[in-house]
Scaffold this motif. Structure first.
Motif, PDB file in Angstrom:
ATOM      1  N   MET A   8       0.836  -1.209   0.000  1.00  0.00           N
ATOM      2  CA  MET A   8       0.000   0.000   0.000  1.00  0.00           C
ATOM      3  C   MET A   8       0.874   1.264   0.000  1.00  0.00           C
ATOM      4  O   MET A   8       1.863   1.330   0.723  1.00  0.00           O
ATOM      5  N   ALA A   9       0.506   2.236  -0.827  1.00  0.00           N
ATOM      6  CA  ALA A   9       1.307   3.469  -0.926  1.00  0.00           C
ATOM      7  C   ALA A   9       1.225   4.280   0.360  1.00  0.00           C
ATOM      8  O   ALA A   9       0.196   4.265   1.045  1.00  0.00           O
ATOM      9  N   GLU A  10       2.307   4.966   0.663  1.00  0.00           N
ATOM     10  CA  GLU A  10       2.304   5.818   1.858  1.00  0.00           C
ATOM     11  C   GLU A  10       3.009   7.126   1.598  1.00  0.00           C
ATOM     12  O   GLU A  10       4.021   7.171   0.899  1.00  0.00           O
ATOM     13  N   GLY A  11       2.476   8.189   2.195  1.00  0.00           N
ATOM     14  CA  GLY A  11       3.126   9.495   2.122  1.00  0.00           C
ATOM     15  C   GLY A  11       4.097   9.646   3.282  1.00  0.00           C
ATOM     16  O   GLY A  11       4.238   8.750   4.114  1.00  0.00           O
ATOM     17  N   ARG A  12       4.744  10.807   3.325  1.00  0.00           N
ATOM     18  CA  ARG A  12       5.776  11.009   4.334  1.00  0.00           C
ATOM     19  C   ARG A  12       5.205  11.109   5.743  1.00  0.00           C
ATOM     20  O   ARG A  12       5.818  10.685   6.703  1.00  0.00           O
ATOM     21  N   PHE A  13       4.015  11.684   5.875  1.00  0.00           N
ATOM     22  CA  PHE A  13       3.451  11.909   7.210  1.00  0.00           C
ATOM     23  C   PHE A  13       2.175  11.117   7.420  1.00  0.00           C
ATOM     24  O   PHE A  13       1.399  10.922   6.490  1.00  0.00           O
ATOM     25  N   THR A  14       1.968  10.690   8.664  1.00  0.00           N
ATOM     26  CA  THR A  14       0.676  10.088   8.995  1.00  0.00           C
ATOM     27  C   THR A  14       0.020  10.877  10.122  1.00  0.00           C
ATOM     28  O   THR A  14      -1.149  10.671  10.432  1.00  0.00           O
ATOM     29  N   ASN A  15       0.796  11.789  10.741  1.00  0.00           N
ATOM     30  CA  ASN A  15       0.271  12.566  11.857  1.00  0.00           C
ATOM     31  C   ASN A  15       0.199  14.043  11.438  1.00  0.00           C
ATOM     32  O   ASN A  15       1.207  14.649  11.083  1.00  0.00           O
ATOM     33  N   PRO A  16      -1.002  14.631  11.478  1.00  0.00           N
ATOM     34  CA  PRO A  16      -1.157  16.009  10.992  1.00  0.00           C
ATOM     35  C   PRO A  16      -0.358  17.032  11.799  1.00  0.00           C
ATOM     36  O   PRO A  16       0.102  18.038  11.243  1.00  0.00           O
ATOM     37  N   VAL A  17      -0.168  16.769  13.098  1.00  0.00           N
ATOM     38  CA  VAL A  17       0.589  17.732  13.916  1.00  0.00           C
ATOM     39  C   VAL A  17       2.067  17.678  13.512  1.00  0.00           C
ATOM     40  O   VAL A  17       2.719  18.719  13.340  1.00  0.00           O
ATOM     41  N   VAL A  18       2.580  16.442  13.310  1.00  0.00           N
ATOM     42  CA  VAL A  18       3.975  16.297  12.869  1.00  0.00           C
ATOM     43  C   VAL A  18       4.151  16.974  11.494  1.00  0.00           C
ATOM     44  O   VAL A  18       5.135  17.685  11.253  1.00  0.00           O
ATOM     45  N   ALA A  19       3.165  16.793  10.611  1.00  0.00           N
ATOM     46  CA  ALA A  19       3.235  17.421   9.278  1.00  0.00           C
ATOM     47  C   ALA A  19       3.291  18.944   9.419  1.00  0.00           C
ATOM     48  O   ALA A  19       4.078  19.615   8.753  1.00  0.00           O
ATOM     49  N   SER A  20       2.484  19.498  10.325  1.00  0.00           N
ATOM     50  CA  SER A  20       2.473  20.953  10.509  1.00  0.00           C
ATOM     51  C   SER A  20       3.777  21.432  11.124  1.00  0.00           C
ATOM     52  O   SER A  20       4.266  22.521  10.786  1.00  0.00           O
ATOM     53  N   LEU A  21       4.368  20.629  12.006  1.00  0.00           N
ATOM     54  CA  LEU A  21       5.628  21.047  12.625  1.00  0.00           C
ATOM     55  C   LEU A  21       6.757  21.089  11.585  1.00  0.00           C
ATOM     56  O   LEU A  21       7.662  21.912  11.681  1.00  0.00           O
ATOM     57  N   ALA A  22       6.655  20.228  10.571  1.00  0.00           N
ATOM     58  CA  ALA A  22       7.633  20.301   9.471  1.00  0.00           C
ATOM     59  C   ALA A  22       7.468  21.645   8.764  1.00  0.00           C
ATOM     60  O   ALA A  22       8.442  22.254   8.312  1.00  0.00           O
TER      61      ALA A  22
ATOM     62  N   GLY B 108      -5.389   9.618   5.653  1.00  0.00           N
ATOM     63  CA  GLY B 108      -5.739  10.833   4.913  1.00  0.00           C
ATOM     64  C   GLY B 108      -4.535  11.749   4.778  1.00  0.00           C
ATOM     65  O   GLY B 108      -4.237  12.264   3.695  1.00  0.00           O
ATOM     66  N   ILE B 109      -3.812  11.947   5.884  1.00  0.00           N
ATOM     67  CA  ILE B 109      -2.613  12.801   5.869  1.00  0.00           C
ATOM     68  C   ILE B 109      -1.554  12.182   4.951  1.00  0.00           C
ATOM     69  O   ILE B 109      -0.899  12.857   4.155  1.00  0.00           O
ATOM     70  N   SER B 110      -1.406  10.864   5.088  1.00  0.00           N
ATOM     71  CA  SER B 110      -0.432  10.146   4.275  1.00  0.00           C
ATOM     72  C   SER B 110      -0.781  10.298   2.782  1.00  0.00           C
ATOM     73  O   SER B 110       0.080  10.575   1.940  1.00  0.00           O
ATOM     74  N   ASN B 111      -2.060  10.139   2.462  1.00  0.00           N
ATOM     75  CA  ASN B 111      -2.482  10.239   1.056  1.00  0.00           C
ATOM     76  C   ASN B 111      -2.274  11.642   0.491  1.00  0.00           C
ATOM     77  O   ASN B 111      -1.950  11.802  -0.689  1.00  0.00           O
ATOM     78  N   TYR B 112      -2.481  12.658   1.332  1.00  0.00           N
ATOM     79  CA  TYR B 112      -2.313  14.038   0.853  1.00  0.00           C
ATOM     80  C   TYR B 112      -0.904  14.203   0.263  1.00  0.00           C
ATOM     81  O   TYR B 112      -0.738  14.697  -0.854  1.00  0.00           O
ATOM     82  N   SER B 113       0.118  13.769   1.003  1.00  0.00           N
ATOM     83  CA  SER B 113       1.480  13.963   0.493  1.00  0.00           C
ATOM     84  C   SER B 113       1.803  12.966  -0.628  1.00  0.00           C
ATOM     85  O   SER B 113       2.519  13.293  -1.580  1.00  0.00           O
ATOM     86  N   TYR B 114       1.233  11.758  -0.537  1.00  0.00           N
ATOM     87  CA  TYR B 114       1.435  10.763  -1.600  1.00  0.00           C
ATOM     88  C   TYR B 114       0.830  11.255  -2.926  1.00  0.00           C
ATOM     89  O   TYR B 114       1.445  11.153  -3.991  1.00  0.00           O
ATOM     90  N   PHE B 115      -0.390  11.830  -2.869  1.00  0.00           N
ATOM     91  CA  PHE B 115      -1.016  12.312  -4.118  1.00  0.00           C
ATOM     92  C   PHE B 115      -0.231  13.479  -4.721  1.00  0.00           C
ATOM     93  O   PHE B 115      -0.278  13.709  -5.933  1.00  0.00           O
ATOM     94  N   LYS B 116       0.489  14.228  -3.869  1.00  0.00           N
ATOM     95  CA  LYS B 116       1.342  15.294  -4.419  1.00  0.00           C
ATOM     96  C   LYS B 116       2.515  14.661  -5.194  1.00  0.00           C
ATOM     97  O   LYS B 116       2.949  15.189  -6.209  1.00  0.00           O
ATOM     98  N   LEU B 117       3.022  13.536  -4.713  1.00  0.00           N
ATOM     99  CA  LEU B 117       4.081  12.836  -5.465  1.00  0.00           C
ATOM    100  C   LEU B 117       3.525  12.366  -6.814  1.00  0.00           C
ATOM    101  O   LEU B 117       4.181  12.489  -7.860  1.00  0.00           O
ATOM    102  N   VAL B 118       2.296  11.864  -6.790  1.00  0.00           N
ATOM    103  CA  VAL B 118       1.664  11.406  -8.038  1.00  0.00           C
ATOM    104  C   VAL B 118       1.505  12.609  -8.995  1.00  0.00           C
ATOM    105  O   VAL B 118       1.845  12.528 -10.184  1.00  0.00           O
TER     106      VAL B 118
END
Ligand code: NAP
Length: 333
Positions: A1-15, A202-212
């Motif tokens: 299954m495909a995965e994006g860089r983040f799975t936690n929205p708070v960690v994504a925001s801290l980046a 959902g968070i993971s897919n957001y960044s994965y779909f940007k790769l796509v």
């Protein structure tokens, strides 16, 4: 299954917080003198956040601005007119989760013989979980990726964006996210298939779909520009934007993220500067396949540039479109 860089929205925001303090290599190249007089600029998702700020910025610089969106019509357009002092601003209905609205939108532009000089593919959604569209796809997959394919193919095949005889050449700018870096390879077993998921995926897919999306932009450029650049196709991540992107998150999460946004994310007008720079500066005239992370030129994830990945994504996307979109027209083969 495909995965994006983040799975936690708070960690994504801290980046994003880290990005906020990052050096902005080309920021001094941004100039109020880069004008857009006589140009027609299309911006998707222009009723809110970054897209709205871009509409104001381009209208102030003399462009005819075509705002495409699914809400705040005509209020957002009227606001842009007021803030920019320009009357050459129009709003069109476009809901990227409803394929027929893309065809209707591009046809109405073609019927009016509109020629787009700069097309900014900005609209995207960050949903807290899966949602199925009327045409059967996952909403984030459709809005953040596949509809951009339909829209670009339509604009090109209806000559709303033309490849020949434009001087300077027309431009297409894909608004992405640096969070695409480190996503897995595209999973073709699940490509375009709807399945249920929650916040983390959902968070993971957001960044994965940007790769796509970035892989598609790169392949589009490879196909269109194989004998020299006919269309400038570049990708940019605006960095952290204090926008409405988390409006559908559950209440507590939304409040937490909004708090982070308020303190350390950039206002939409500030975040828009790098996009305006890439769209109008002579530095990027006639270029293609370039990537900016805010004002920093860099490479996208290496997978984005793999020729086999691009070819496979292209073939799978066209096959999927043949099966779900009766009005699909592929512009380039
Ligand atoms: N915010 C950040 O920190 C950040 C960071 C990196 C990249 N980005 C990217 O920047 C771009 C702009 O996002 P933003 O931060 O400005 O968020 P935003 O304020 O939520 O703007 C997103 C826009 O996309 C539109 N949209 C969503 N679903 C749509 C659909 N089905 N059909 C048509 N339009 C639709 C929204 O319309 P509605 O108002 O009707 O929902 C809105 O106008 C996105 O591509 C995003 O991925 C944002």
């Amino acid at each position: 299954m495909a995965e994006g860089r983040f799975t936690n929205p708070v960690v994504a925001s801290l980046a994003g917080v880290k990005d906020f303090f990052a050096k902005q290599e080309l920021a001094s190249r941004f100039s109020e003198k880069d004008r857009a007089d006589g140009k027609t600029v299309l911006i998707t998702g222009a009723n809110s956040g970054l897209g709205f700020a871009l509409a104001v910025a381009f209208a102030k610089r003399g462009a005819r601005v075509i705002m495409a969106g699914r809400s705040k019509i005509p209020e957002a357009g009227n606001q842009v007119k007021k803030l920019s002092g320009s009357e050459t601003v129009e709003m069109h209905y476009l809901d990227l989760s409803k394929i027929e609205t893309i065809h209707n939108f591009t046809q109405s532009l073609a019927d009016q013989a509109v020629r787009i000089d700069i097309c900014i593919l900005n609209a995207a959604t960050a949903l807290p979980g899966s949602r199925q569209t009327a045409s059967g796809q996952d909403e984030m997959f459709l809005v953040n990726y596949l509809s951009n394919v339909i829209l670009t193919q339509d604009l090109l095949s209806k000559s709303v964006i033309s490849l020949n005889g434009t001087d300077p050449i027309s431009k297409m700018l894909f608004i992405s996210s640096d969070s695409h870096q480190g996503a897995t390879y595209i999973d073709y077993d699940e490509f375009g298939t709807f399945f249920k998921y929650g916040v983390s995926k959902g968070i993971s897919n957001y960044s994965y779909f940007k790769l796509v999306l970035n892989t598609y932009a790169t392949e589009l450029s490879r196909r269109i520009n194989k004998d020299g650049i006919q269309l400038s196709i570049n990708v940019i991540c605006p960095g952290p934007v204090a926008s409405n992107i988390v409006k559908e998150a559950p209440w507590l999460l939304r409040m937490t993220l909004k708090g982070i946004f308020r303190i350390v994310f950039k206002s939409p007008p500030k975040a828009a500067r790098a996009v305006v720079y890439m769209a109008l500066s002579p530095d990027y005239e006639g270029t293609s396949n370039e990537y900016l992370h805010m004002f920093n030129p860099k490479k996208m994830d290496p997978k984005v540039y793999e020729i086999e990945e691009g070819q496979k994504l292209w073939a799978q996307s066209m096959d999927l479109l043949k099966s779900i979109d009766a009005d699909h027209r592929a512009f380039v083969s």
